[in-house]
Design an enzyme around this catalytic site. Structure first.
Site, PDB file in Angstrom:
ATOM      1  N   GLY A  78     -11.100  -2.779  -1.430  1.00 33.02           N
ATOM      2  CA  GLY A  78     -10.699  -3.929  -0.302  1.00 33.02           C
ATOM      3  C   GLY A  78     -11.161  -5.900  -0.852  1.00 33.02           C
ATOM      4  N   CYS A 110      18.302  -9.827 -10.710  1.00 32.56           N
ATOM      5  CA  CYS A 110      20.016 -10.139  -9.911  1.00 32.56           C
ATOM      6  C   CYS A 110      19.714  -9.867  -8.355  1.00 32.56           C
ATOM      7  CB  CYS A 110      21.426  -9.009  -9.991  1.00 32.56           C
ATOM      8  SG  CYS A 110      21.656  -9.950 -11.773  1.00 32.56           S
ATOM      9  N   GLU A 111      18.168 -10.805  -8.021  1.00 32.84           N
ATOM     10  CA  GLU A 111      17.992 -10.595  -6.328  1.00 32.84           C
ATOM     11  C   GLU A 111      17.584 -11.952  -6.174  1.00 32.84           C
ATOM     12  OE1 GLU A 111      17.370  -7.461  -4.492  1.00 32.84           O
ATOM     13  OE2 GLU A 111      17.830  -5.845  -6.255  1.00 32.84           O
ATOM     14  N   GLU A 135     -15.416   1.280  -4.346  1.00 31.98           N
ATOM     15  CA  GLU A 135     -13.707   1.698  -4.367  1.00 31.98           C
ATOM     16  C   GLU A 135     -13.108   0.044  -4.521  1.00 31.98           C
ATOM     17  OE1 GLU A 135     -11.807   3.925  -1.733  1.00 31.98           O
ATOM     18  OE2 GLU A 135     -13.041   5.902  -2.230  1.00 31.98           O
ATOM     19  N   PRO A 136     -13.935  -0.105  -5.531  1.00 31.53           N
ATOM     20  CA  PRO A 136     -13.450  -1.895  -5.852  1.00 31.53           C
ATOM     21  C   PRO A 136     -12.280  -1.760  -6.265  1.00 31.53           C
ATOM     22  CG  PRO A 136     -15.141  -2.106  -6.773  1.00 31.53           C
ATOM     23  CD  PRO A 136     -15.553  -0.789  -6.406  1.00 31.53           C
ATOM     24  N   GLY A 137     -11.254  -2.435  -7.051  1.00 31.19           N
ATOM     25  CA  GLY A 137     -10.097  -2.564  -8.207  1.00 31.19           C
ATOM     26  C   GLY A 137      -9.847  -3.614  -7.764  1.00 31.19           C
ATOM     27  N   ARG A 138      -8.846  -4.868  -6.601  1.00 34.47           N
ATOM     28  CA  ARG A 138      -8.734  -6.231  -7.106  1.00 34.47           C
ATOM     29  C   ARG A 138      -9.886  -7.040  -7.814  1.00 34.47           C
ATOM     30  NH1 ARG A 138      -3.943  -8.365  -4.388  1.00 34.47           N
ATOM     31  NH2 ARG A 138      -4.400  -6.818  -2.775  1.00 34.47           N
ATOM     32  N   ARG A 163       3.769  -9.301  -6.583  1.00 33.10           N
ATOM     33  CA  ARG A 163       3.220  -9.324  -5.438  1.00 33.10           C
ATOM     34  C   ARG A 163       3.486 -10.730  -4.643  1.00 33.10           C
ATOM     35  NH1 ARG A 163      -0.859 -11.421  -5.707  1.00 33.10           N
ATOM     36  NH2 ARG A 163      -1.948 -10.450  -4.232  1.00 33.10           N
ATOM     37  N   TYR A 194       4.282  -8.420  -1.110  1.00 32.59           N
ATOM     38  CA  TYR A 194       3.680  -9.814  -0.279  1.00 32.59           C
ATOM     39  C   TYR A 194       3.708 -11.090   0.117  1.00 32.59           C
ATOM     40  CZ  TYR A 194       1.458  -5.314  -2.026  1.00 32.59           C
ATOM     41  OH  TYR A 194       1.330  -3.384  -2.603  1.00 32.59           O
TER      42      TYR A 194
HETATM   43  C1  LIG Z   1      -5.983   0.715  -3.083  1.00 30.21           C
HETATM   44  C2  LIG Z   1      -7.622   1.199  -3.015  1.00 30.21           C
HETATM   45  C3  LIG Z   1      -8.678   1.498  -3.582  1.00 30.21           C
HETATM   46  C4  LIG Z   1      -8.912  -0.758  -3.992  1.00 30.21           C
HETATM   47  O1  LIG Z   1      -8.220  -1.668  -2.907  1.00 30.21           O
HETATM   48  P1  LIG Z   1      -8.361  -2.845  -3.762  1.00 30.21           P
HETATM   49  O2  LIG Z   1      -8.119  -3.663  -2.984  1.00 30.21           O
HETATM   50  O3  LIG Z   1      -8.275  -2.966  -4.720  1.00 30.21           O
HETATM   51  O4  LIG Z   1      -9.603  -3.321  -3.798  1.00 30.21           O
HETATM   52  C5  LIG Z   1      -9.457   1.709  -2.990  1.00 30.21           C
HETATM   53  N1  LIG Z   1      -9.847   2.414  -2.555  1.00 30.21           N
HETATM   54  C6  LIG Z   1      -8.199   2.851  -1.469  1.00 30.21           C
HETATM   55  C7  LIG Z   1      -8.773   4.389  -1.029  1.00 30.21           C
HETATM   56  C8  LIG Z   1      -7.030   2.348  -2.130  1.00 30.21           C
HETATM   57  O5  LIG Z   1      -6.261   3.184  -2.142  1.00 30.21           O
END
Ligand SMILES: *Cc1c(COP(=O)(O)O)cnc(C)c1O
Length: 458
Positions: A276, A384-385, A310-313, A349, A353
């Protein structure tokens, strides 16, 4: 939030440069000042480079639209997490859904990452990239019997359980396989992440997790199940958080629970704080990984548990750009449209969002906002949106054939792309130093309907 509320003229404290200027006609994002914040990108003279490779060259070789990722930028953020939490036993579980290309996963496997997955398909990707199931946590509200069976057979590290019915299903599958399933409960701490409502997950009216109030009772239920091993506790309150306070508030609530679990004889091995952490797309000022660690470390070190993230973004967003070419310029009386070869199917996005992402040219025409030919443009796709836009009211000097880079596109870009309007998905390329490689071929139109079957009258 309107444009003008979000973007005051922002002068960067580090460089002293003005990054954005909001005029009555539109938003000017200074390409050089912006790229100073994106470690993978730089202008050499007037040409945009990712690491040591010219973006124009990449566009020429691989075509557009094309996603390009910097290997080093991914590794640098991963390393920042592991360095910042070096004093604790910890595991960074990269959230696969942000960018699930095998090459990206492979780079992170090599670096020692674990993974956070939300589907069986993502686990298959991690394994295909050389990752170990034992370093994977399985999140998500809708795990099926088949998902659980597959994950247990592969030796999943932990299920992050989101409901009582999921818990009993996992116990049932584990019993059938004669295995014990490692679980943690995803607790919903009812904390406002202060982010876009679609990516807020830690409020009690969100579909995610088990409420803080119910958690102890559910843990006690889990402790009584024959094929369940309680190993941890988990929370994930949302995405693109720019402040540290919601993380601290969530952690406090989880710590409270850990203490009450201890009082009831339930000992955990790990605490998982989810992902997050936000990134800077244009002029946001998200908390840094260092500041994040500084705020959490004192509380975490007292617990004596392994800490999962659990970092993604935050790992991949600013490692990537979407390259797109201007096909048609369509100035009208009220609006100027630049129709580009990427569209909402490639990058949703902005439409989904209201995300604002920077759009910068691969070659700078000249510096400054007052040059001839700078006009406000809506950068739109050919779908076409009316929701098909990548950016609105951007002051740019454009001509047909120009290559543009949408920055911050490494996360939730390609993974959310679709084939709407029978558009093949973009190619993906990775850059490292002066090397670059195709990491996913552009789809062909034929492949889009290859599995479809014409109706046959009998
Ligand atoms: C999407 C998600 C993440 C990653 O979130 P980011 O904002 O991308 O860091 C981590 N844990 C869970 C359970 C998620 O659904």
């Amino acid at each position: 939030m309107s444009h003008s509320e979000l973007h005051a003229d922002v002068t960067d404290s580090a460089t002293g440069e003005t990054v954005t200027i909001q005029t009555e006609h539109g938003l000017y994002v200074d390409p050089k000042a912006l790229s100073a914040h994106l470690p993978a990108l730089s202008y050499r003279d007037d040409a945009l480079y990712m690491e040591q490779v010219s973006v124009d060259e990449l566009a020429k070789q691989y075509g557009t639209p094309c996603y390009v990722y910097s290997k080093q930028a991914i590794l640098d953020v991963y390393q920042a997490y592991t360095d910042s939490f070096a004093s604790l036993d910890h595991q960074v579980c990269y959230a696969v859904k942000a960018n699930s290309n095998l090459a990206v996963l492979g780079v992170l496997v090599q670096a020692g990452a674990g993974f956070d997955i939300v589907s069986r398909g993502e686990l298959m990707r991690v394994l295909a990239a050389g990752g170990a199931a034992s370093r994977v946590v399985f999140s998500g509200v809708g795990k099926t019997y088949g998902d659980i069976e597959y994950a247990l057979t592969q030796g999943i590290g932990c299920f992050n359980v989101e409901s009582i019915s999921e818990l009993t299903l996992i116990n049932e599958v584990a019993a059938a396989l004669n295995k014990r399933a490692p679980i943690s409960l995803r607790v919903n701490p009812n904390v406002d992440a202060k982010t876009h409502p679609y990516i807020s997950t830690g409020l009690k009216d969100n579909k995610f997790g088990i409420t803080h109030e119910d958690a102890l009772a559910v843990y006690q239920q889990a402790a009584d199940l024959s094929h369940i091993d309680i190993v941890g506790i988990d929370c994930h309150i949302g995405s693109q958080l720019t402040e540290v306070a919601p993380f601290v508030a969530a952690l406090d609530k989880v710590i409270e629970l850990i203490h009450s679990l201890r009082d009831h004889g339930i000992e955990l091995r790990h605490i998982d704080l989810g992902g997050g952490l936000g990134v800077r797309y244009i002029d946001e000022t998200p908390v840094s990984i260092d500041e994040f660690a500084e705020a959490l470390l004192p509380k975490l070190s007292e617990l004596g548990l392994t800490v999962f993230f659990e970092p993604g973004r935050s790992i991949v967003a600013n490692a990537g750009v979407l390259l797109t070419q201007v096909d048609v310029l369509k100035p009208t009386e009220h609006k100027n449209f630049a129709i580009v070869d990427a569209a909402m199917n490639d990058l949703i996005r902005p439409a989904l969002y209201q995300a604002e992402m920077a759009v910068i040219p691969s070659t700078l025409p000249s510096d400054g906002i007052d040059t001839n030919g700078t006009k406000p443009w809506d950068i739109v796709g050919a779908i076409c949106e009316t929701g098909d836009f990548l950016a609105k009211d951007r002051l740019l000097s454009l001509e047909a054939g120009a290559v543009l880079a949408v920055t911050g596109a490494g996360a939730y870009g390609f993974t959310m792309s679709s084939n709407y309007n029978s558009r093949p998905r973009a190619s993906e390329v990775m850059v490292s130093g002066n090397n670059h490689q195709l990491i996913r071929k552009r789809e062909t139109v034929e492949a889009l309907y290859a599995d479809e079957i014409l109706w046959q009258d009998k």
